[in-house]
Scaffold this motif. Structure first.
Motif, short mmCIF file in Angstrom:
data_model
loop_
_atom_site.label_atom_id
_atom_site.label_comp_id
_atom_site.label_asym_id
_atom_site.label_seq_id
_atom_site.Cartn_x
_atom_site.Cartn_y
_atom_site.Cartn_z
N SER A 161 0.82 -1.21 0.00
CA SER A 161 0.00 0.00 0.00
C SER A 161 0.86 1.26 0.00
CB SER A 161 -0.93 0.02 1.23
OG SER A 161 -1.86 -1.04 1.18
N VAL A 267 1.04 8.75 -6.57
CA VAL A 267 -0.10 7.87 -6.30
C VAL A 267 -0.38 7.02 -7.53
CG1 VAL A 267 -2.52 7.75 -5.67
CG2 VAL A 267 -1.07 9.53 -4.68
N PRO A 269 -3.26 4.88 -8.71
CA PRO A 269 -4.65 4.57 -8.36
C PRO A 269 -4.97 3.10 -8.59
CG PRO A 269 -4.51 6.54 -9.75
CD PRO A 269 -3.17 5.88 -9.79
N LEU A 270 -5.70 2.53 -7.65
CA LEU A 270 -6.04 1.11 -7.77
C LEU A 270 -6.92 0.85 -8.99
CD1 LEU A 270 -9.21 0.30 -6.65
CD2 LEU A 270 -8.22 1.20 -4.57
N ASP A 272 -6.61 2.16 -11.89
CA ASP A 272 -5.71 1.99 -13.04
C ASP A 272 -4.92 0.69 -12.92
OD1 ASP A 272 -6.57 4.39 -14.04
OD2 ASP A 272 -4.94 5.55 -13.15
N ASN A 289 -6.11 -1.15 -2.43
CA ASN A 289 -5.84 0.25 -2.11
C ASN A 289 -4.90 0.83 -3.17
OD1 ASN A 289 -6.95 0.47 0.84
ND2 ASN A 289 -5.66 -1.36 0.86
N ASP A 290 -4.88 2.15 -3.23
CA ASP A 290 -3.89 2.81 -4.06
C ASP A 290 -2.49 2.46 -3.56
OD1 ASP A 290 -6.00 4.04 -5.33
OD2 ASP A 290 -5.81 5.93 -4.23
N VAL A 292 0.98 4.07 -2.92
CA VAL A 292 1.47 5.44 -2.74
C VAL A 292 2.97 5.41 -2.45
CG1 VAL A 292 1.25 7.58 -1.44
CG2 VAL A 292 -0.77 6.15 -1.86
#
Length: 440
Positions: A161, A267, A269-270, A272, A289-290, A292
């Protein structure tokens, strides 16, 4: 009467010999505690007899008292060999569900076929439940103990994450911000570093972060662009580029990170990452989750810098793991069992239960260098090692027998002389009675 007195002396001397011989026989028994024969005179009289002329009625064995003084430690190469320095006993049960506890100082433990820690007789070593991260125990009640097992794998993988990254960017670097970024062209960026992250199935992916010095004077003297490429550019992020763009990094004239704009991130993104058309995941995994990339360490203390020094990564970590195999087991002085795995995980599994008694000499021997609670021993009190009056747990060590062989050999000679003297008293008494019978 003198026959009975001499016979009681012979019996006492024999008991002393037996006790000494048992001590000598167990001089190499791990965790063995020597015994001592204690005797008392036999004296019986009535209210009408004269105590001044009463001789006595012989001797009786009062107690075979075990001596629980500390034995010396023998160090080994097995991390499951345990020894206690100080008070306390290990707690064992004959099966996994049993609460029939026995207690021992013999710590020659090993794993059974189901990866439970057992002794040579297959009895299960008991432990308290602990927090897997901190190792803090949740209870020291003996009713909550359970057999300690050592899992060979670290369990389910954990997806990444957060990535934590801090570094020093070389202030002498040539500005490349005016050139279009191309991860395959070294001249379009100044520095790069990579880290391995994990998806929900534990498969690894390489995330590479690139840094580009930008020709600008606002809002701070130095500005750096950040870019990120997933798995060496094999995936296709949304938009015209094959890379992700992150927040810019700003530094003041002293090379310190400018925090007025907050801590920058990249970030992923989840939405994508999970989109099959983008090609990030082709194994059926899904991110929850994204992902990061944080330009700081996990504690938020170590931030990026820009000094006139070579590019240097000062912190690089991430919070995901793949499935790991057991690589080692460590047990500290508190009895906490820590398992290490090949994926870098370390997990506290349990805390070895230690037990003490108000009167250890009141314990009942049951063989196999083990004891059970009795009326005279008092109630068992559970606790953790190296706290209060409980002794410390020593891993890769065994407590040897506390028998002093020299002392036992001297006691053996003394018991032999006592036996001979009582035999002589019996012989003299027989001779006197024979003399009386021959009087005419």
């Amino acid at each position: 009467m003198s026959f009975n007195i001499a016979l009681s002396g012979l019996a006492a001397a024999q008991k002393d010999l037996d006790t000494t011989a048992n001590n000598i026989a167990n001089v190499n028994t791990t965790g063995f505690k020597e015994s001592r024969a204690e005797f008392a005179d036999v004296y019986a009289t009535s209210i009408f007899s004269s105590g001044r002329t009463k001789v006595g009625d012989g001797v009786a064995t009062s107690l075979i008292a075990q001596q629980f003084n500390q034995g010396s430690l023998q160090f080994t190469n097995n991390s499951l060999d345990l020894a206690i320095t100080g008070e306390g006993f290990f707690a064992l049960t004959p099966d996994r569900q049993s609460q029939d506890l026995t207690y021992t100082r013999a710590g020659a433990f090993k794993l059974d076929k189901d990866n439970f820690i057992v002794d040579n007789k297959g009895n299960f070593l008991q432990g308290f439940s602990v927090d897997p991260v901190t190792g803090e125990n949740q209870s020291v009640s003996l009713s909550t103990t359970q057999p300690i097992s050592i899992p060979t794998s670290a369990g389910a993988p954990r997806e990444t994450s957060n990535v934590f990254l801090s570094m020093n960017l070389d202030s002498r670097a040539v500005e490349t911000g005016s050139i279009a970024f191309d991860p395959t062209d070294r001249s379009t960026y100044n520095h790069s570093t990579s880290v391995t992250v994990y998806d929900s199935l534990g498969e690894s992916h390489t995330v590479t972060t690139y840094f580009r010095k930008v020709d600008t004077t606002a809002p701070a003297p130095s500005q750096w662009e950040t870019r990120l490429v997933w798995d060496d550019n094999v995936a296709t992020p949304p938009g015209p580029n094959s890379w992700f763009s992150g927040d810019d990094l700003y530094f003041d004239s002293s090379g310190n990170f400018d925090t007025t704009l907050g801590v920058p991130q990249i970030v992923l993104p989840l939405a994508d990452l999970n989109l099959a058309a983008n090609g990030y995941l082709n194994n059926g995994a899904q991110f929850g989750n994204d992902v990061v990339v944080n330009f700081r360490d996990a504690s938020g203390v170590r931030l990026p810098t820009q000094y006139a020094a070579n590019f240097d990564v000062t912190n690089l970590s991430q919070d995901g793991t793949t499935v790991g195999n057991l690589t080692g087991v460590d047990i500290d002085a508190f009895g906490r069992v820590l398992a290490s795995y090949s994926n870098g995980d370390s997990t506290y599994l349990a805390q070895v239960t230690l037990v003490r008694f108000a009167n250890v000499q009141g314990l009942k021997q049951v063989g196999n260098t083990s004891w059970k609670q009795s009326i005279t021993s008092g109630e068992p009190i559970g606790g953790q090692g190296n706290t209060g009056t409980f002794g410390a747990v020593n891993a890769s060590a065994l407590e040897q027998s506390n028998v002093n062989l020299t002392t036992e050999l001297v006691d053996l000679i003394s018991a032999q002389r006592n036996f001979q003297a009582n035999s002589r008293a019996l012989e003299v008494n027989s001779t006197l009675q024979q003399t009386v019978l021959q009087i005419r």
